[in-house]
Design a protein around this motif. Structure first.
Motif, PDB file in Angstrom:
ATOM      1  N   THR A   1      39.366  43.302  43.613  1.00 51.34           N
ATOM      2  CA  THR A   1      39.019  44.712  43.460  1.00 51.34           C
ATOM      3  C   THR A   1      38.509  45.041  42.062  1.00 51.34           C
ATOM      4  N   THR A   2      39.237  44.601  41.047  1.00 54.01           N
ATOM      5  CA  THR A   2      38.889  44.986  39.677  1.00 54.01           C
ATOM      6  C   THR A   2      37.880  44.062  39.032  1.00 54.01           C
ATOM      7  N   GLY A   3      37.753  42.836  39.528  1.00 49.50           N
ATOM      8  CA  GLY A   3      36.849  41.875  38.917  1.00 49.50           C
ATOM      9  C   GLY A   3      37.428  41.151  37.720  1.00 49.50           C
ATOM     10  N   ARG A   4      38.673  41.461  37.324  1.00 47.15           N
ATOM     11  CA  ARG A   4      39.282  40.757  36.202  1.00 47.15           C
ATOM     12  C   ARG A   4      39.609  39.314  36.605  1.00 47.15           C
ATOM     13  N   ARG A   5      39.577  38.417  35.623  1.00 45.77           N
ATOM     14  CA  ARG A   5      39.735  37.001  35.919  1.00 45.77           C
ATOM     15  C   ARG A   5      40.951  36.415  35.231  1.00 45.77           C
ATOM     16  N   TYR A   6      41.515  35.407  35.898  1.00 40.83           N
ATOM     17  CA  TYR A   6      42.764  34.811  35.452  1.00 40.83           C
ATOM     18  C   TYR A   6      42.728  33.307  35.668  1.00 40.83           C
ATOM     19  N   LEU A   7      43.537  32.599  34.892  1.00 42.10           N
ATOM     20  CA  LEU A   7      43.645  31.151  35.036  1.00 42.10           C
ATOM     21  C   LEU A   7      44.827  30.823  35.944  1.00 42.10           C
ATOM     22  N   ALA A   8      44.636  29.907  36.884  1.00 45.27           N
ATOM     23  CA  ALA A   8      45.702  29.550  37.831  1.00 45.27           C
ATOM     24  C   ALA A   8      45.867  28.040  37.885  1.00 45.27           C
ATOM     25  N   ALA A   9      47.118  27.608  37.913  1.00 49.76           N
ATOM     26  CA  ALA A   9      47.454  26.189  37.997  1.00 49.76           C
ATOM     27  C   ALA A   9      48.548  26.016  39.043  1.00 49.76           C
ATOM     28  N   PRO A  10      48.758  24.803  39.550  1.00 45.09           N
ATOM     29  CA  PRO A  10      49.827  24.581  40.529  1.00 45.09           C
ATOM     30  C   PRO A  10      51.175  25.066  40.005  1.00 45.09           C
ATOM     31  N   GLY A  11      51.903  25.776  40.881  1.00 48.72           N
ATOM     32  CA  GLY A  11      53.197  26.313  40.509  1.00 48.72           C
ATOM     33  C   GLY A  11      53.160  27.722  39.970  1.00 48.72           C
ATOM     34  N   GLN A  12      51.942  28.251  39.724  1.00 51.04           N
ATOM     35  CA  GLN A  12      51.824  29.601  39.169  1.00 51.04           C
ATOM     36  C   GLN A  12      52.195  30.656  40.214  1.00 51.04           C
ATOM     37  N   ASP A  13      53.014  31.626  39.832  1.00 47.61           N
ATOM     38  CA  ASP A  13      53.395  32.745  40.698  1.00 47.61           C
ATOM     39  C   ASP A  13      52.629  34.007  40.312  1.00 47.61           C
ATOM     40  N   PHE A  14      52.382  34.872  41.301  1.00 42.00           N
ATOM     41  CA  PHE A  14      51.788  36.172  41.024  1.00 42.00           C
ATOM     42  C   PHE A  14      52.126  37.117  42.154  1.00 42.00           C
ATOM     43  N   ARG A  15      51.924  38.404  41.927  1.00 45.18           N
ATOM     44  CA  ARG A  15      52.158  39.420  42.945  1.00 45.18           C
ATOM     45  C   ARG A  15      50.875  40.207  43.184  1.00 45.18           C
ATOM     46  N   SER A  16      50.640  40.572  44.442  1.00 43.97           N
ATOM     47  CA  SER A  16      49.515  41.436  44.767  1.00 43.97           C
ATOM     48  C   SER A  16      49.956  42.881  44.578  1.00 43.97           C
ATOM     49  N   SER A  17      49.018  43.814  44.730  1.00 46.02           N
ATOM     50  CA  SER A  17      49.328  45.223  44.475  1.00 46.02           C
ATOM     51  C   SER A  17      50.354  45.780  45.449  1.00 46.02           C
ATOM     52  N   ASP A  18      50.492  45.173  46.654  1.00 46.82           N
ATOM     53  CA  ASP A  18      51.487  45.670  47.607  1.00 46.82           C
ATOM     54  C   ASP A  18      52.863  45.024  47.396  1.00 46.82           C
ATOM     55  N   GLY A  19      52.991  44.217  46.337  1.00 51.53           N
ATOM     56  CA  GLY A  19      54.277  43.617  46.009  1.00 51.53           C
ATOM     57  C   GLY A  19      54.509  42.242  46.603  1.00 51.53           C
ATOM     58  N   THR A  20      53.556  41.756  47.394  1.00 54.40           N
ATOM     59  CA  THR A  20      53.721  40.433  47.994  1.00 54.40           C
ATOM     60  C   THR A  20      53.639  39.354  46.925  1.00 54.40           C
ATOM     61  N   ARG A  21      54.585  38.440  46.975  1.00 56.67           N
ATOM     62  CA  ARG A  21      54.611  37.366  45.987  1.00 56.67           C
ATOM     63  C   ARG A  21      53.963  36.107  46.552  1.00 56.67           C
ATOM     64  N   TYR A  22      53.107  35.493  45.755  1.00 55.99           N
ATOM     65  CA  TYR A  22      52.415  34.264  46.134  1.00 55.99           C
ATOM     66  C   TYR A  22      52.687  33.184  45.096  1.00 55.99           C
ATOM     67  N   THR A  23      52.596  31.925  45.529  1.00 54.56           N
ATOM     68  CA  THR A  23      52.689  30.783  44.624  1.00 54.56           C
ATOM     69  C   THR A  23      51.466  29.896  44.834  1.00 54.56           C
ATOM     70  N   VAL A  24      50.843  29.485  43.759  1.00 49.01           N
ATOM     71  CA  VAL A  24      49.737  28.530  43.840  1.00 49.01           C
ATOM     72  C   VAL A  24      50.345  27.150  44.091  1.00 49.01           C
ATOM     73  N   THR A  25      50.098  26.595  45.273  1.00 46.46           N
ATOM     74  CA  THR A  25      50.685  25.302  45.621  1.00 46.46           C
ATOM     75  C   THR A  25      49.763  24.130  45.302  1.00 46.46           C
TER      76      THR A  25
END
Length: 509
Positions: A458-482
């Motif tokens: 949505t915002t176009g902002r960019r981030y670095l992701a590696a295996p094991g990295q956790d993050f949350r979406s705007s609705d609160g759902t938690r994801y893990t980069v596997t």
């Protein structure tokens, strides 16, 4: 009386038949006259000529004269193929409305989309795709529209088809490298083709370009991240393959001595900045906009311009990303592609909160050969290759890498099929950056973990992701980069266990 009525009835029928005959004759005469006035005759050849000229008015006169618009020419192509070849969009639209199939096969089993590709009709290619033309159809040689565009060196059609046929991007890149189509290589990688793609025998795009003497393609591939130190299934580097094929100039280019930066370990901030710069340049963004996408704070975390904590190379932090789903899987929100229209056939589907824009892994031009006691034997790649022995505490000659530890240990991996085996390990530290890495004997030495540059949908902002990295979406759902792979990012929903695979879409995909 009955005979009289019967006779009258017969006269009426004869009169009607005669009238219809005269009427049809007059209509045919009128059509022929109208076509003659427009410079055509009621023939198949002129029907195709009117189609190529995008003369819809004349085409309508042909049809009103009972001309069959679906009949092929002598080669087996339909008028829709002719319209596609000529870029006659109005004529093509008229033919589709008359019931001609958009994927009707013609000569060599090629569809109108393929005809437009070969004729380099970029606008027609885009239009046909929006009408639902099949981007994965095959001609009698097994070539899809994308691979045809690559083979013919048609960069415009490649850029239009690439977002519709992502599964074929790596194959297309390998073909483009083999043929030395440098502009096509650039286009494909912008839409998600991976420079890490391989043939079954392990050859990469760089190796194929080197093997076939394509200097410009070799230079571009190295500029966008292809490693000259990677080897194929026979252990050959791109330089060795070039030498075997008597491409001495390219072999020299690939065999030059490593630069100091090629022998350094990368920090998370260095990786993020270089990846962000590449994506920004490919997406035609201004330098100012690129700088705001990813910035570094004093504590080494990578953050966005509004201070949100973004993904880093560590495994611990949970990142809050303002990622909302979007309905169109083809259209990204990046500036370069925001106006690209979605195909009519694209399903409306929710996307995970991230878009994978770039992948990076960087090999160091050395290999740990063996470990004995506290001594490691290391092969340094260069012109020529050389082997050195180093002990704990010593600096590897010609580098800023200090050997921290040399050891053997038991370890299981994909290579050992999950079985625990003994491996030789050398741990090094970059005396300039302070970064450390462990390298296993016989395996490529890397400057950092495999990482992906991902973008908030949505915002176009960019981030670095590696295996094991956790993050949350705007609705609160938690994801893990596997897993982070050259052409896809795998994330897992921590609440449901559902796994999502995000394909590499590239800077413009």
């Amino acid at each position: 009386m009955k005979r009289t009525l019967k006779g009258i009835r017969g006269l009426v029928m004869a009169f009607v038949a005669a009238s219809l005959s005269v009427s049809c004759g007059k209509r045919g005469d009128v059509v022929a006259t109208d076509l003659g006035d427009a410079g055509y005759e009621l023939t198949r050849e002129d029907w195709f000529r009117a189609t190529r000229a995008n003369d819809v008015a004349a085409m309508k006169r042909f049809v009103s004269g009972d001309f069959d618009p679906s009949q092929p020419d002598g080669a087996g192509n339909t008028a829709l193929h002719a319209a596609a070849e000529a870029g006659a969009i109005e004529a093509a639209d008229y033919l589709l409305n008359r019931g001609i199939s958009i994927d009707v096969p013609g000569a060599a089993e090629r569809t109108p989309l393929m005809a437009a590709v070969v004729s380099d009709q970029t606008a027609m290619v885009a239009w046909l795709l929006r009408q639902g033309a099949d981007p994965r159809a095959k001609d009698h040689e097994g070539f899809s529209p994308l691979l045809l565009a690559v083979r013919e060196g048609k960069t415009g059609p490649v850029e239009e088809i690439a977002p519709y046929d992502r599964d074929s991007l790596d194959s297309a890149l390998l073909l483009a490298a083999m043929l030395g189509e440098t502009a096509v290589i650039d286009a494909l990688t912008n839409y998600g083709a991976s420079v890490y793609a391989r043939m079954e025998d392990g050859r990469t795009p760089l190796m194929l370009a080197a093997e076939n003497g394509h200097t410009e393609s070799v230079e571009l591939l190295m500029d966008i991240g292809a490693s000259r130190f990677t080897t194929d299934n026979q252990g050959r580097s791109a330089a060795q393959i070039a030498l075997e094929n008597e491409e001495g100039e390219i072999a020299a280019l690939l065999s030059r001595e490593p630069r100091p930066d090629e022998l350094a370990l990368d920090s998370p901030s260095d990786v993020a900045e270089s990846m962000a710069a590449y994506v920004a340049a490919a997406a035609n963004e201004t330098p100012e906009a690129a700088e705001k996408m990813i910035a570094q704070t004093d504590d080494g975390q990578i953050t966005s311009d509004v201070g949100e904590r973004a993904a880093t190379l560590s495994r611990s932090p949970v990142t809050s990303l303002d990622g909302e789903t979007v309905s169109d899987p083809i259209v990204s929100r990046s500036p370069a592609s925001a106006e690209r229209a979605a195909p009519r056939t694209s399903p409306s589907a929710a996307l995970p909160p991230l878009i994978m824009r770039h992948y990076r892994e960087r090999e160091i031009p050395l290999v740990v050969r063996s470990v004995e006691d506290e001594v490691a034997t290391v092969r340094l790649q260069g012109a020529p290759d050389r082997e050195v022995q180093v002990r704990e505490g010593e600096t590897i000659p010609g580098t800023q890498l200090v050997v921290v530890k040399v050891l053997r240990r038991m370890e299981s991996s994909k290579v050992s099929l999950g079985e625990s085996v003994e491996v030789s390990v050398m741990e090094v530290r970059d005396s300039t950056t302070g970064e450390t890495r462990e390298w296993i004997a016989g395996m490529p030495a890397s400057a950092h973990d495999p990482v992906a540059l991902v973008e908030d949908a949505t915002t176009g902002r960019r981030y670095l992701a590696a295996p094991g990295q956790d993050f949350r979406s705007s609705d609160g759902t938690r994801y893990t980069v596997t897993d982070v792979r050259p052409n896809q990012l795998v994330i897992e929903n921590a609440d449901t266990g559902a796994v999502e695979t995000l394909p590499l879409r590239g800077p413009r995909g």
